[in-house]
Enzyme design. Structure first.
Site, PDB file in Angstrom:
ATOM      1  N   TYR A  54       0.360  -1.147   0.413  1.00 11.92           N
ATOM      2  CA  TYR A  54       0.382   0.183   0.037  1.00 11.92           C
ATOM      3  C   TYR A  54       0.936   1.331  -0.003  1.00 11.92           C
ATOM      4  O   TYR A  54       1.036   0.946   0.795  1.00 11.92           O
ATOM      5  CB  TYR A  54      -0.621   0.060   1.179  1.00 11.92           C
ATOM      6  CG  TYR A  54      -1.967  -1.069   1.046  1.00 11.92           C
ATOM      7  CD1 TYR A  54      -1.892  -2.408   0.068  1.00 11.92           C
ATOM      8  CD2 TYR A  54      -2.672  -1.232   2.219  1.00 11.92           C
ATOM      9  CE1 TYR A  54      -3.213  -3.251   0.104  1.00 11.92           C
ATOM     10  CE2 TYR A  54      -3.654  -2.496   2.449  1.00 11.92           C
ATOM     11  CZ  TYR A  54      -3.535  -3.313   1.308  1.00 11.92           C
ATOM     12  OH  TYR A  54      -5.039  -3.931   1.556  1.00 11.92           O
ATOM     13  N   TRP A 209     -12.715  -7.743   2.091  1.00  9.85           N
ATOM     14  CA  TRP A 209     -12.521  -6.529   1.618  1.00  9.85           C
ATOM     15  C   TRP A 209     -13.594  -6.111   0.333  1.00  9.85           C
ATOM     16  O   TRP A 209     -14.049  -6.703   0.337  1.00  9.85           O
ATOM     17  CB  TRP A 209     -10.703  -6.737   1.066  1.00  9.85           C
ATOM     18  CG  TRP A 209     -10.868  -7.725  -0.170  1.00  9.85           C
ATOM     19  CD1 TRP A 209      -9.709  -8.628   0.096  1.00  9.85           C
ATOM     20  CD2 TRP A 209     -10.566  -7.217  -1.608  1.00  9.85           C
ATOM     21  NE1 TRP A 209      -9.654  -9.451  -1.406  1.00  9.85           N
ATOM     22  CE2 TRP A 209     -10.233  -7.917  -1.881  1.00  9.85           C
ATOM     23  CE3 TRP A 209     -10.765  -5.926  -1.947  1.00  9.85           C
ATOM     24  CZ2 TRP A 209      -9.733  -8.294  -3.581  1.00  9.85           C
ATOM     25  CZ3 TRP A 209     -10.789  -6.110  -3.452  1.00  9.85           C
ATOM     26  CH2 TRP A 209      -9.600  -7.483  -4.258  1.00  9.85           C
ATOM     27  N   PRO A 211     -16.426  -4.248   0.971  1.00  9.38           N
ATOM     28  CA  PRO A 211     -17.497  -4.236   1.234  1.00  9.38           C
ATOM     29  C   PRO A 211     -18.660  -3.611   0.202  1.00  9.38           C
ATOM     30  O   PRO A 211     -19.519  -3.902  -0.196  1.00  9.38           O
ATOM     31  CB  PRO A 211     -17.626  -4.290   2.656  1.00  9.38           C
ATOM     32  CG  PRO A 211     -16.645  -3.536   3.163  1.00  9.38           C
ATOM     33  CD  PRO A 211     -15.359  -3.360   2.077  1.00  9.38           C
ATOM     34  N   LEU A 212     -17.857  -2.084   0.028  1.00 11.21           N
ATOM     35  CA  LEU A 212     -18.444  -1.461  -0.771  1.00 11.21           C
ATOM     36  C   LEU A 212     -18.087  -1.364  -2.843  1.00 11.21           C
ATOM     37  O   LEU A 212     -18.493  -0.697  -3.851  1.00 11.21           O
ATOM     38  CB  LEU A 212     -18.695  -0.172  -0.487  1.00 11.21           C
ATOM     39  CG  LEU A 212     -19.418   0.389   1.015  1.00 11.21           C
ATOM     40  CD1 LEU A 212     -19.156   1.717   1.095  1.00 11.21           C
ATOM     41  CD2 LEU A 212     -20.736  -0.548   0.762  1.00 11.21           C
ATOM     42  N   LYS A 220     -23.069   6.291  -5.162  1.00 12.50           N
ATOM     43  CA  LYS A 220     -22.580   7.074  -5.831  1.00 12.50           C
ATOM     44  C   LYS A 220     -23.049   7.530  -7.317  1.00 12.50           C
ATOM     45  O   LYS A 220     -22.583   9.025  -8.132  1.00 12.50           O
ATOM     46  CB  LYS A 220     -21.631   8.115  -5.506  1.00 12.50           C
ATOM     47  CG  LYS A 220     -19.931   7.800  -5.667  1.00 12.50           C
ATOM     48  CD  LYS A 220     -19.654   8.851  -4.628  1.00 12.50           C
ATOM     49  CE  LYS A 220     -17.708   7.298  -4.718  1.00 12.50           C
ATOM     50  NZ  LYS A 220     -17.042   7.804  -3.751  1.00 12.50           N
ATOM     51  N   ARG A 230     -11.643   7.601  -5.725  1.00 13.89           N
ATOM     52  CA  ARG A 230     -10.201   6.895  -6.392  1.00 13.89           C
ATOM     53  C   ARG A 230     -10.045   6.041  -7.322  1.00 13.89           C
ATOM     54  O   ARG A 230      -9.064   6.168  -7.911  1.00 13.89           O
ATOM     55  CB  ARG A 230     -10.431   5.306  -5.562  1.00 13.89           C
ATOM     56  CG  ARG A 230     -11.155   4.164  -5.615  1.00 13.89           C
ATOM     57  CD  ARG A 230     -11.216   3.027  -4.912  1.00 13.89           C
ATOM     58  NE  ARG A 230     -10.778   3.024  -3.343  1.00 13.89           N
ATOM     59  CZ  ARG A 230     -11.026   2.697  -2.566  1.00 13.89           C
ATOM     60  NH1 ARG A 230     -11.224   1.271  -2.600  1.00 13.89           N
ATOM     61  NH2 ARG A 230     -10.810   2.214  -1.376  1.00 13.89           N
ATOM     62  N   GLY A 287     -13.020   1.149   4.240  1.00 14.02           N
ATOM     63  CA  GLY A 287     -12.637   1.751   3.290  1.00 14.02           C
ATOM     64  C   GLY A 287     -13.209   3.727   3.648  1.00 14.02           C
ATOM     65  O   GLY A 287     -14.910   3.067   3.472  1.00 14.02           O
ATOM     66  N   GLN A 293     -17.799   9.767   4.881  1.00  9.92           N
ATOM     67  CA  GLN A 293     -17.950   8.448   4.456  1.00  9.92           C
ATOM     68  C   GLN A 293     -18.088   6.828   6.075  1.00  9.92           C
ATOM     69  O   GLN A 293     -19.172   6.419   5.938  1.00  9.92           O
ATOM     70  CB  GLN A 293     -17.438   7.848   3.977  1.00  9.92           C
ATOM     71  CG  GLN A 293     -17.404   8.914   2.284  1.00  9.92           C
ATOM     72  CD  GLN A 293     -16.401   8.514   1.246  1.00  9.92           C
ATOM     73  OE1 GLN A 293     -15.166   7.601   1.741  1.00  9.92           O
ATOM     74  NE2 GLN A 293     -15.875   8.845   0.009  1.00  9.92           N
ATOM     75  N   ASN A 297     -21.240   4.723   7.067  1.00 17.43           N
ATOM     76  CA  ASN A 297     -20.628   3.414   6.891  1.00 17.43           C
ATOM     77  C   ASN A 297     -20.854   2.512   8.724  1.00 17.43           C
ATOM     78  O   ASN A 297     -21.001   1.112   8.152  1.00 17.43           O
ATOM     79  CB  ASN A 297     -19.385   2.840   6.007  1.00 17.43           C
ATOM     80  CG  ASN A 297     -19.259   3.068   4.896  1.00 17.43           C
ATOM     81  OD1 ASN A 297     -20.628   4.167   4.489  1.00 17.43           O
ATOM     82  ND2 ASN A 297     -18.300   3.627   3.848  1.00 17.43           N
TER      83      ASN A 297
END
Ligand code: NDP
Length: 328
Positions: A54, A209, A211-212, A220, A230, A287, A293, A297
């Site tokens: 990362y 990982w 989840p959205l 959106k 991103r 994330g 956000q 969440n």
């Protein structure tokens, strides 16, 4: 916050956890990263996910610096790192799952995170060129040395994980405790089909990982093309294609968005609640690139009671992607 055992292990993880991919050391500045970590910790999150790849180590450096400044008891949270992709330029031995890269990768992550041990240490992908015996022994050695506490895999197949268990049993070593697969309404096969025997026979935990689905399931992108996300970062075209390339996913997202409205909740809450409704999910890693956000969440657990069998059926009718269960 709800806490679940990481599979059959003794470790308790918050059912919602927080990860730093794309954001820390890259998309957002360090003061926003600090606010996100504080928001997560104050909400009861006790697991922060990271990896050597990362931002090529920067994400771990940022997280380590933030945690050091907080002076929270080390026992009150768990940290992860993942080894495989490397944090350097990728010469031989700087990537993969050889004993050399696993040990060197662990030492480097400990330094960047500024901690004495890593709670969860993952093999970020399978390494087809390293004998599985070497990888399992290396992980076991790190546990014996107290440098890591639990080890696991990420995006390994059922057979590869099974092999790791067989090797661990043969040599009386500590086997994997968890796998980190992608899991969300559009990506279901590993968790709902492939790994069922691993859950039943080995008590494997999961730290899932996206989840959205990288923000798609926030809603959106329905009839909109937001630019500050991103998917628009330079070099992320592959992720944009993977996330938005299939128009049927956007149609389904629209239908799910309407369902969430009818239920009086939001689509991100509904989508995350749907993930943790699955009892094989030990924790869903959230994330966020903005504090709002993350706050939104974190409300996902409020949506759990809305997931009645009738609502789950409606979701299946929209998704049309339920993995076919094996006959056993
Ligand atoms: P998500 O699928 O939840 O995507 C998170 C992103 O979606 C955010 O950064 C934000 O991006 C957008 N978003 C989130 N919530 C909202 C909201 N309420 N409204 C609008 N937009 C929102 O999770 P990630 O893909 O980030 O995965 C979570 C973690 O899992 C990672 O941080 C990492 O730790 C781990 N991971 C592991 C992998 C592995 O191979 N083991 C691979 C990938 C992730 P934006 O604002 O930029 O649109």
């Amino acid at each position: 916050m709800e806490y679940r055992r990481l599979g059959k292990s003794g470790l308790q993880v918050s059912v919602l956890s927080f990860g730093t991919w794309v954001t820390f050391g890259k998309q957002i500045d360090n003061s926003l990263a600090d606010q996100l970590i504080s928001t997560a910790y104050e909400a009861g999150i006790n697991f922060f996910d990271n990896a050597e790849i990362y931002a090529r180590g920067k994400s771990e450096t940022v997280l380590g610096t933030i945690l050091k400044s907080k002076e929270w008891p080390r026992s009150s949270y768990c940290l992860s790192s993942k080894v495989f992709f490397g944090y350097e330029e990728g010469r031989p031995n700087q990537i993969g799952l050889s004993r050399k890269h696993i040990v060197e990768g662990c030492h480097a992550a400990l330094k960047r995170l500024q901690v004495d041990y890593i709670d969860l240490f993952y093999c970020h992908r399978p390494d087809k060129n390293t004998p599985i015996e070497e990888t399992v022994w290396a992980m076991n050695t790190l546990i014996q040395q107290g440098k890591i506490l639990y080890w696991g895999t990420s995006e390994w197949s059922n057979d590869e994980i099974m092999q790791a268990f067989v090797v661990a049993e043969r040599y009386h070593l500590i086997g994997p405790s968890m796998e980190q697969p992608q899991y969300n309404m559009f990506e279901r096969t590993k968790l709902e089909k492939d790994y069922l025997l691993l859950f039943r026979d080995y008590g494997l935990g999961t730290t899932i990982w996206s989840p959205l689905s990288s923000g798609l399931l926030s809603g959106k992108y329905i009839d909109a093309n937001p630019t500050n996300t991103r998917l628009n970062i330079e070099g992320m075209d592959w992720l944009k294609e993977r996330t938005l390339g299939d128009s049927s996913k956007l149609d389904k997202t629209k239908a799910l968005y309407e369902l969430a409205n009818q239920l009086g909740t939001s689509l991100p809450k509904l989508s995350i609640a749907w993930c943790v409704k699955n009892k094989h999910v030990s924790t869903a890693i959230l994330g966020a690139s903005k504090v709002e956000q993350l706050k939104e969440n974190l409300g996902a657990l409020e949506a759990l009671p809305l997931l009645t069998s009738e609502v789950l059926e409606t979701i299946e009718t929209i998704l049309q992607n339920k993995p076919v269960q094996p006959l056993y």
